[in-house]
Design a protein around this motif. Structure first.
Motif, PDB file in Angstrom:
ATOM      1  N   GLU A  74       0.827  -1.215   0.000  1.00  0.00           N
ATOM      2  CA  GLU A  74       0.000   0.000   0.000  1.00  0.00           C
ATOM      3  C   GLU A  74       0.859   1.261   0.000  1.00  0.00           C
ATOM      4  OE1 GLU A  74      -2.395  -3.369   1.407  1.00  0.00           O
ATOM      5  OE2 GLU A  74      -0.439  -2.558   2.037  1.00  0.00           O
ATOM      6  N   LYS A  75       1.988   1.202   0.710  1.00  0.00           N
ATOM      7  CA  LYS A  75       2.916   2.347   0.739  1.00  0.00           C
ATOM      8  C   LYS A  75       3.467   2.622  -0.652  1.00  0.00           C
ATOM      9  CE  LYS A  75       6.274   5.135   2.278  1.00  0.00           C
ATOM     10  NZ  LYS A  75       6.066   6.473   2.862  1.00  0.00           N
ATOM     11  N   ASN A  77       2.080   1.789  -3.473  1.00  0.00           N
ATOM     12  CA  ASN A  77       0.980   2.251  -4.327  1.00  0.00           C
ATOM     13  C   ASN A  77       0.688   3.732  -4.117  1.00  0.00           C
ATOM     14  OD1 ASN A  77       0.705  -0.321  -5.356  1.00  0.00           O
ATOM     15  ND2 ASN A  77      -0.944  -0.904  -3.955  1.00  0.00           N
ATOM     16  N   ARG A  78       0.964   4.226  -2.895  1.00  0.00           N
ATOM     17  CA  ARG A  78       0.780   5.655  -2.648  1.00  0.00           C
ATOM     18  C   ARG A  78       1.913   6.476  -3.284  1.00  0.00           C
ATOM     19  NH1 ARG A  78      -0.821   3.780   2.521  1.00  0.00           N
ATOM     20  NH2 ARG A  78       1.238   4.272   3.415  1.00  0.00           N
ATOM     21  N   LEU A  79       3.097   5.865  -3.384  1.00  0.00           N
ATOM     22  CA  LEU A  79       4.235   6.580  -3.975  1.00  0.00           C
ATOM     23  C   LEU A  79       4.103   6.716  -5.481  1.00  0.00           C
ATOM     24  CD1 LEU A  79       7.179   4.966  -1.964  1.00  0.00           C
ATOM     25  CD2 LEU A  79       6.344   7.317  -1.761  1.00  0.00           C
ATOM     26  N   THR A  80       3.515   5.705  -6.135  1.00  0.00           N
ATOM     27  CA  THR A  80       3.344   5.769  -7.583  1.00  0.00           C
ATOM     28  C   THR A  80       2.166   4.900  -8.002  1.00  0.00           C
ATOM     29  OG1 THR A  80       4.382   5.349  -9.743  1.00  0.00           O
ATOM     30  CG2 THR A  80       4.994   3.865  -7.943  1.00  0.00           C
ATOM     31  N   ARG A  81       1.502   5.304  -9.061  1.00  0.00           N
ATOM     32  CA  ARG A  81       0.397   4.515  -9.604  1.00  0.00           C
ATOM     33  C   ARG A  81       0.883   3.577 -10.701  1.00  0.00           C
ATOM     34  NH1 ARG A  81      -1.859   9.636  -9.064  1.00  0.00           N
ATOM     35  NH2 ARG A  81      -1.498  10.094 -11.275  1.00  0.00           N
TER      36      ARG A  81
END
Length: 263
Positions: A74-75, A77-81
């Motif tokens: 999840e971390k 995924n928050r940094l990049t899509r």
């Protein structure tokens, strides 16, 4: 095969801001960046990452002593899509200096050395503010630890008002290494701490000096305090008993300037 590899690397590089900080994602892209000599500030690895290529990456990161952290997907995924393959890295916008070379160069220049050692400082804005003040007063270099401290990020650069590009920054495995080397080079190490009866103004800063500033919450760690040649504190006469670390650092550095100007 070669053309396909170049394409992967191209799409795996994403500029974050005009500061020069770059985000990399994908195992092959990060491996290629390391092997090409790019300065990697930190790598986030997905917990439980498996496979021969991921093992190669982890081995390479260890060999190059690159700061890494295992995090939930999840971390990432928050940094990049984008399809990060369990790996997101950030390159540093500045080149780091070798500590020994910097100390030798400073000593041989005939100037009175002045260095800052940052012990686990974690806030990037405090880091940037300290860099800005240090550049204003002529600090010869700032030493940080490879792991556990604030990264050189876009926020660091912005808060420093670009001063980060005009002052050498060194990364060491441990602040202790830098302290030992400073002392062996004839440079006194002074810890800024409330755990002393000695006021800042009683310290002789006309000598070659390295000042240790601690983290925002804990100050200078006990193990580092034991190694310091001297300890110094700022007088507190108001109802608030502590200062922001960047403000305290500024007050200390300008006492150094005062003493050296008076001499």
């Amino acid at each position: 095969m070669h053309r396909r590899r170049v394409l992967i690397i191209f799409v795996a590089m994403e500029d974050i801001k005009s500061s020069g900080e770059t985000q990399l994602f994908g195992i092959r892209a990060v491996l290629e960046a390391i092997h090409s000599g790019k300065i990697i500030d930190k790598v986030f690895l997905q917990k439980g990452l498996q496979g021969s290529l991921s093992r190669e990456l982890q081995k390479t990161l260890k060999e190059h002593r690159i700061n890494t952290a295992e995090v939930p997907v999840e971390k990432l995924n928050r940094l990049t899509r984008k399809n990060h393959q369990g790996v997101v890295a950030f390159t540093s916008p500045v080149a780091f200096h070798d500590l020994e070379e910097l100390v030798i160069t400073t000593v041989e220049s005939g100037q009175t050395p002045l260095f800052l050692l940052l012990d686990q400082l974690s806030d990037v804005r405090n880091f940037g503010a300290i860099i800005r003040t240090a550049a204003c007063v002529g600090v010869h270099g700032i030493i940080i630890q490879k792991k556990g401290g604030a990264p050189v990020s876009a926020d660091t650069i912005k808060t420093s008002a670009g001063a980060i590009f005009s002052i050498p920054i060194c990364k060491v495995d441990h602040i202790k290494d830098a302290i030992y080397y400073m002392q062996a080079s004839g440079i006194q190490v002074v810890a800024a701490t409330e755990k002393t009866d000695s006021l800042l103004y009683e310290t002789d800063f006309q000598k070659p000096t390295a000042i240790i500033m601690g983290s925002e919450g804990k100050g200078v760690s006990p193990a580092i305090l034991k190694l310091a040649d001297a300890k110094a504190k700022l007088p507190m006469v108001g109802k608030i008993s502590s200062l922001n670390v960047s403000v305290a650092c500024g007050a200390i550095l300008y006492e150094v300037v005062r003493q050296r100007f008076d001499s």
